[in-house]
Design a protein around this motif. Structure first.
Motif, PDB file in Angstrom:
ATOM      1  N   GLU A 212       0.825  -1.213   0.000  1.00 54.13           N
ATOM      2  CA  GLU A 212       0.000   0.000   0.000  1.00 54.13           C
ATOM      3  C   GLU A 212       0.856   1.258   0.000  1.00 54.13           C
TER       4      GLU A 212
ATOM      5  N   TYR B 267       2.036   1.525  -3.618  1.00 55.45           N
ATOM      6  CA  TYR B 267       0.946   1.931  -4.508  1.00 55.45           C
ATOM      7  C   TYR B 267       0.634   3.420  -4.364  1.00 55.45           C
ATOM      8  N   GLN B 268       0.513   3.884  -3.110  1.00 53.81           N
ATOM      9  CA  GLN B 268       0.140   5.284  -2.905  1.00 53.81           C
ATOM     10  C   GLN B 268       1.222   6.238  -3.404  1.00 53.81           C
TER      11      GLN B 268
ATOM     12  N   TYR C 103      -6.773   5.539  -4.177  1.00 55.14           N
ATOM     13  CA  TYR C 103      -5.710   5.144  -3.247  1.00 55.14           C
ATOM     14  C   TYR C 103      -6.103   5.292  -1.776  1.00 55.14           C
TER      15      TYR C 103
END
Length: 253
Positions: free
Chosen positions: A88, A91-92, A175
């Motif tokens: 995460e 991804y962000q 997101y």
């Protein structure tokens, strides 16, 4: 001077059974760096190790420290950061650094997880649909920044209004709405992405304020900056502190 017992123990917790090759080639440097980063800095405050590792890997993405990122992701996992949380964070980062700068970190994360026997893909964390991502993204902006964000996606000159729309449906709707990290953690890592890459003072000040609004207070953010300083150096750390102080002053804190 020699490497302190605390630094040795901390290094062993990060990298069990692994000794740095730099101990042979650059012993004086490693002695000073390890004693600073893994003793003096670690013992500066009470930030928990798991949070420390999350912000360090976010900062390494922000400053494009790919080689150190490859080293520190296993350490983060050893300190209890979950594979989902690592993913995460990566991804962000795309929303704040762009795919061109993040793709090497995504591949490296996959390599680390695969080497540890973790099956990919991980469990999905999406919580929005194509139909509601804008609505949910706007709500995330409101939850973090306040009611003034309700109509922000419609604001700005006509020729560039679509970018504010994208901030709502993509940056926040795609997101921030994902599970795996909460809003506080997401704002924390965004703060890291921004101060680590530099040149984002306006956004950094804004997100410093957003952090404080949702519970990541000024002292907590100073701890974050402090723990990341060995990995990004003094200029960007001092710049982050200046932006934080400006945001706090504007908020009367």
């Amino acid at each position: 001077m020699a490497i302190t017992d605390f630094s040795k123990e901390y290094h062993e917790r990060m990298f069990p059974g692994i000794a740095s090759k730099l101990l042979e080639t650059d012993p004086e440097f490693v002695e000073r760096f390890d004693n600073f980063a893994f003793d003096e800095v670690v013992n500066q405050d009470d930030l928990e190790d798991r949070t420390r590792m999350m912000v360090i890997i976010a900062t390494l993405i922000g400053c494009q420290g790919i080689d150190e990122f490859k080293v520190m992701v296993p350490a983060a996992l050893n300190f209890g950061v979950t594979p989902v949380e690592v993913k995460e964070i990566v991804y962000q980062a795309v929303a704040y650094l762009g795919m061109g700068r993040v793709i090497p970190f995504l591949h490296s994360t996959n390599d680390v997880l695969t080497a540890r026997g973790i099956k990919l893909p991980l469990e999905g964390q999406v919580s929005t649909t194509t139909e509601n991502r804008l609505e949910k993204g706007v709500q995330a902006q409101v939850d973090i920044f306040g009611d003034g964000m309700k109509e922000f996606y419609k604001s700005g000159p006509q020729e560039s209004r679509h970018i504010n729309h994208w901030l709502a449906d993509n940056c926040f709707g795609d997101y921030y709405t994902r599970s795996g990290l909460d809003y506080g953690q997401r704002e924390m890592i965004t703060f890291c992405f921004l101060f680590a890459q530099g040149g984002c003072e306006s956004q950094l000040t804004s997100h410093a304020a957003a952090n404080m609004k949702i519970g990541n207070d000024k002292q907590f953010l100073i701890k974050i900056i402090s723990q990341c300083l060995p990995f990004i150096g003094y200029p960007r750390s001092l710049n982050a502190l200046s932006c934080l102080n400006n945001a706090a002053a504007q908020m009367g804190k």
